[in-house]
Design a protein around this motif. Structure first.
Motif, PDB file in Angstrom:
ATOM      1  N   ILE A 271       0.837  -1.197   0.000  1.00 14.99           N
ATOM      2  CA  ILE A 271       0.000   0.000   0.000  1.00 14.99           C
ATOM      3  C   ILE A 271       0.877   1.254   0.000  1.00 14.99           C
ATOM      4  CG2 ILE A 271      -1.675   1.339   1.346  1.00 14.99           C
ATOM      5  CD1 ILE A 271      -2.869  -1.080  -0.122  1.00 14.99           C
ATOM      6  N   ALA A 272       1.949   1.253   0.775  1.00 14.21           N
ATOM      7  CA  ALA A 272       2.858   2.407   0.790  1.00 14.21           C
ATOM      8  C   ALA A 272       3.488   2.622  -0.584  1.00 14.21           C
ATOM      9  CB  ALA A 272       3.940   2.209   1.838  1.00 14.21           C
ATOM     10  N   PHE A 273       3.855   1.541  -1.248  1.00 21.26           N
ATOM     11  CA  PHE A 273       4.428   1.660  -2.597  1.00 21.26           C
ATOM     12  C   PHE A 273       3.408   2.214  -3.578  1.00 21.26           C
ATOM     13  CE2 PHE A 273       5.103  -0.149  -6.828  1.00 21.26           C
ATOM     14  CZ  PHE A 273       6.333   0.417  -7.123  1.00 21.26           C
ATOM     15  N   ILE A 274       2.169   1.726  -3.502  1.00 21.40           N
ATOM     16  CA  ILE A 274       1.116   2.222  -4.387  1.00 21.40           C
ATOM     17  C   ILE A 274       0.873   3.713  -4.141  1.00 21.40           C
ATOM     18  CG2 ILE A 274      -1.362   2.089  -4.918  1.00 21.40           C
ATOM     19  CD1 ILE A 274      -1.148  -0.938  -4.401  1.00 21.40           C
ATOM     20  N   ASN A 275       0.798   4.117  -2.868  1.00 23.69           N
ATOM     21  CA  ASN A 275       0.602   5.529  -2.535  1.00 23.69           C
ATOM     22  C   ASN A 275       1.724   6.393  -3.097  1.00 23.69           C
ATOM     23  OD1 ASN A 275      -1.830   5.329  -1.183  1.00 23.69           O
ATOM     24  ND2 ASN A 275      -0.889   5.101   0.819  1.00 23.69           N
ATOM     25  N   LEU A 276       2.952   5.943  -2.916  1.00 21.03           N
ATOM     26  CA  LEU A 276       4.100   6.701  -3.405  1.00 21.03           C
ATOM     27  C   LEU A 276       4.088   6.809  -4.923  1.00 21.03           C
ATOM     28  CD1 LEU A 276       6.718   8.076  -2.420  1.00 21.03           C
ATOM     29  CD2 LEU A 276       7.878   5.920  -2.879  1.00 21.03           C
ATOM     30  N   TYR A 277       3.804   5.706  -5.588  1.00 21.08           N
ATOM     31  CA  TYR A 277       3.760   5.705  -7.054  1.00 21.08           C
ATOM     32  C   TYR A 277       2.669   6.640  -7.566  1.00 21.08           C
ATOM     33  CZ  TYR A 277       2.681   4.272 -11.776  1.00 21.08           C
ATOM     34  OH  TYR A 277       2.410   4.292 -13.117  1.00 21.08           O
ATOM     35  N   LYS A 278       1.476   6.528  -6.995  1.00 19.11           N
ATOM     36  CA  LYS A 278       0.361   7.360  -7.438  1.00 19.11           C
ATOM     37  C   LYS A 278       0.649   8.843  -7.186  1.00 19.11           C
ATOM     38  CE  LYS A 278      -2.717   4.332  -8.820  1.00 19.11           C
ATOM     39  NZ  LYS A 278      -3.270   4.297 -10.147  1.00 19.11           N
ATOM     40  N   PHE A 279       1.218   9.145  -6.021  1.00 15.16           N
ATOM     41  CA  PHE A 279       1.515  10.531  -5.674  1.00 15.16           C
ATOM     42  C   PHE A 279       2.452  11.157  -6.707  1.00 15.16           C
ATOM     43  CE2 PHE A 279       3.818  13.917  -3.524  1.00 15.16           C
ATOM     44  CZ  PHE A 279       2.789  14.625  -2.933  1.00 15.16           C
ATOM     45  N   TYR A 280       3.541  10.470  -7.021  1.00 19.66           N
ATOM     46  CA  TYR A 280       4.510  11.056  -7.951  1.00 19.66           C
ATOM     47  C   TYR A 280       4.030  11.035  -9.398  1.00 19.66           C
ATOM     48  CZ  TYR A 280       7.874  11.921  -4.341  1.00 19.66           C
ATOM     49  OH  TYR A 280       8.486  12.417  -3.230  1.00 19.66           O
ATOM     50  N   SER A 281       3.227  10.056  -9.778  1.00 21.05           N
ATOM     51  CA  SER A 281       2.715  10.053 -11.148  1.00 21.05           C
ATOM     52  C   SER A 281       1.700  11.171 -11.351  1.00 21.05           C
ATOM     53  CB  SER A 281       2.113   8.702 -11.509  1.00 21.05           C
ATOM     54  OG  SER A 281       0.899   8.490 -10.846  1.00 21.05           O
ATOM     55  N   ILE A 282       0.913  11.482 -10.330  1.00 19.24           N
ATOM     56  CA  ILE A 282      -0.051  12.576 -10.433  1.00 19.24           C
ATOM     57  C   ILE A 282       0.654  13.921 -10.272  1.00 19.24           C
ATOM     58  CG2 ILE A 282      -2.099  13.614  -9.363  1.00 19.24           C
ATOM     59  CD1 ILE A 282      -2.950  10.695  -8.655  1.00 19.24           C
ATOM     60  N   LYS A 283       1.646  13.977  -9.404  1.00 28.11           N
ATOM     61  CA  LYS A 283       2.398  15.216  -9.188  1.00 28.11           C
ATOM     62  C   LYS A 283       3.080  15.675 -10.477  1.00 28.11           C
ATOM     63  CE  LYS A 283       5.729  17.255  -6.048  1.00 28.11           C
ATOM     64  NZ  LYS A 283       6.686  16.992  -4.979  1.00 28.11           N
ATOM     65  N   GLN A 284       3.469  14.737 -11.304  1.00 29.04           N
ATOM     66  CA  GLN A 284       4.081  15.056 -12.590  1.00 29.04           C
ATOM     67  C   GLN A 284       3.112  15.859 -13.462  1.00 29.04           C
ATOM     68  OE1 GLN A 284       4.979  11.537 -14.787  1.00 29.04           O
ATOM     69  NE2 GLN A 284       5.975  12.624 -16.459  1.00 29.04           N
ATOM     70  N   HIS A 285       1.840  15.499 -13.452  1.00 28.82           N
ATOM     71  CA  HIS A 285       0.841  16.221 -14.231  1.00 28.82           C
ATOM     72  C   HIS A 285       0.551  17.595 -13.627  1.00 28.82           C
ATOM     73  CE1 HIS A 285       0.055  12.919 -16.928  1.00 28.82           C
ATOM     74  NE2 HIS A 285      -0.045  12.111 -15.881  1.00 28.82           N
ATOM     75  N   ILE A 286       0.654  17.697 -12.325  1.00 28.13           N
ATOM     76  CA  ILE A 286       0.458  18.996 -11.675  1.00 28.13           C
ATOM     77  C   ILE A 286       1.586  19.944 -12.084  1.00 28.13           C
ATOM     78  CG2 ILE A 286       0.333  20.200  -9.462  1.00 28.13           C
ATOM     79  CD1 ILE A 286      -0.847  17.574  -8.311  1.00 28.13           C
ATOM     80  N   ALA A 287       2.808  19.423 -12.136  1.00 33.16           N
ATOM     81  CA  ALA A 287       3.961  20.246 -12.512  1.00 33.16           C
ATOM     82  C   ALA A 287       3.832  20.781 -13.934  1.00 33.16           C
ATOM     83  CB  ALA A 287       5.243  19.445 -12.363  1.00 33.16           C
ATOM     84  N   THR A 288       3.219  20.003 -14.823  1.00 34.43           N
ATOM     85  CA  THR A 288       3.031  20.454 -16.204  1.00 34.43           C
ATOM     86  C   THR A 288       1.694  21.167 -16.392  1.00 34.43           C
ATOM     87  OG1 THR A 288       2.103  18.321 -16.867  1.00 34.43           O
ATOM     88  CG2 THR A 288       4.489  18.620 -17.131  1.00 34.43           C
ATOM     89  N   ASN A 289       0.975  21.388 -15.292  1.00 36.40           N
ATOM     90  CA  ASN A 289      -0.318  22.073 -15.295  1.00 36.40           C
ATOM     91  C   ASN A 289      -1.369  21.343 -16.140  1.00 36.40           C
ATOM     92  OD1 ASN A 289      -1.868  24.079 -14.194  1.00 36.40           O
ATOM     93  ND2 ASN A 289      -1.519  25.508 -15.874  1.00 36.40           N
TER      94      ASN A 289
ATOM     95  N   SER B 145      -5.436  21.022  -5.685  1.00 39.17           N
ATOM     96  CA  SER B 145      -6.404  22.096  -5.460  1.00 39.17           C
ATOM     97  C   SER B 145      -5.702  23.414  -5.166  1.00 39.17           C
ATOM     98  CB  SER B 145      -7.342  21.735  -4.310  1.00 39.17           C
ATOM     99  OG  SER B 145      -8.083  20.591  -4.646  1.00 39.17           O
ATOM    100  N   LYS B 146      -4.579  23.354  -4.490  1.00 42.11           N
ATOM    101  CA  LYS B 146      -3.804  24.573  -4.228  1.00 42.11           C
ATOM    102  C   LYS B 146      -3.170  25.107  -5.511  1.00 42.11           C
ATOM    103  CE  LYS B 146      -2.879  23.404   0.542  1.00 42.11           C
ATOM    104  NZ  LYS B 146      -1.907  22.884   1.497  1.00 42.11           N
ATOM    105  N   ASN B 147      -2.938  24.230  -6.478  1.00 37.98           N
ATOM    106  CA  ASN B 147      -2.337  24.648  -7.742  1.00 37.98           C
ATOM    107  C   ASN B 147      -3.373  24.962  -8.818  1.00 37.98           C
ATOM    108  OD1 ASN B 147       0.495  24.563  -7.194  1.00 37.98           O
ATOM    109  ND2 ASN B 147       0.305  22.355  -7.055  1.00 37.98           N
ATOM    110  N   ALA B 148      -4.649  24.745  -8.529  1.00 37.37           N
ATOM    111  CA  ALA B 148      -5.701  25.070  -9.499  1.00 37.37           C
ATOM    112  C   ALA B 148      -5.780  26.589  -9.623  1.00 37.37           C
ATOM    113  CB  ALA B 148      -7.029  24.485  -9.043  1.00 37.37           C
TER     114      ALA B 148
END
Length: 172
Positions: free
Chosen positions: A42-60, A98-101
């Motif tokens: 579960i920790a690995f899944i959380n970490l993977y999901k967080f960084y894969s979604i964060k990548q899209h936030i960085a590119t807006n 949401s903070k980056n929206a």
């Protein structure tokens, strides 16, 4: 030579079969190993999901990030209904996005995410405020309902008051 290769292949096959039989038995009897393995997965899944979604936030790319968060929520609900081990990761990434929206269309992309989160736990102040922002251009009444709920959850926070004034200013 050929006989020796066949013997090696048989030994490898027997070893694999032995492992496939012993591993489930060991997991069945050792609850600490089972629990720790579950936590690590579960920790690995959380970490993977967080960084894969964060990548899209960085590119807006809020739209793709919102779709991935929805899938993340669906995955967590398949594993366990309600608040579970993935819940904090879901909230953290939703808070970050949401903070980056930046505009109303970003919040509109996240509208389904907020509503799914509120279906699971309707007692989160900021999610009500974000949902109200997302609904403010479509359904003023529903938006105001979310803000009233947010104010009842935390009367001292000012975000809900600001948003309700913004909506009333839009409505006139």
């Amino acid at each position: 030579m050929i006989i020796r290769k066949k013997d090696i292949i048989k030994k490898i096959i027997y070893l694999i079969i032995f492992f496939l039989i012993c591993a489930p038995i060991y997991f069945a009897f050792d609850s600490d190993l089972r629990r720790n393995t579950y936590k690590r997965v579960i920790a690995f899944i959380n970490l993977y999901k967080f960084y894969s979604i964060k990548q899209h936030i960085a590119t807006n790319d809020i739209q793709t990030a919102a779709i991935k968060i929805e899938k993340y929520i669906d995955l967590s609900q398949k594993i366990s209904k309600g608040k579970n081990a993935m819940w904090q990761g879901i909230y953290d990434i939703t808070s970050l996005i949401s903070k980056n929206a930046k505009n109303q269309s970003d919040f509109n992309y996240l509208q389904k995410v907020y509503l799914k989160i509120l279906d699971i736990d309707p007692e989160i102040y900021m999610v009500h405020v974000w949902a109200a922002k997302a609904l403010s251009d479509d359904d003023h009444n529903k938006s105001i309902e979310h803000l009233i709920k947010a104010i009842s959850l935390s009367p001292a926070n000012e975000e809900a008051y600001r948003q309700i004034l913004f909506i009333f200013d839009k409505i006139e």
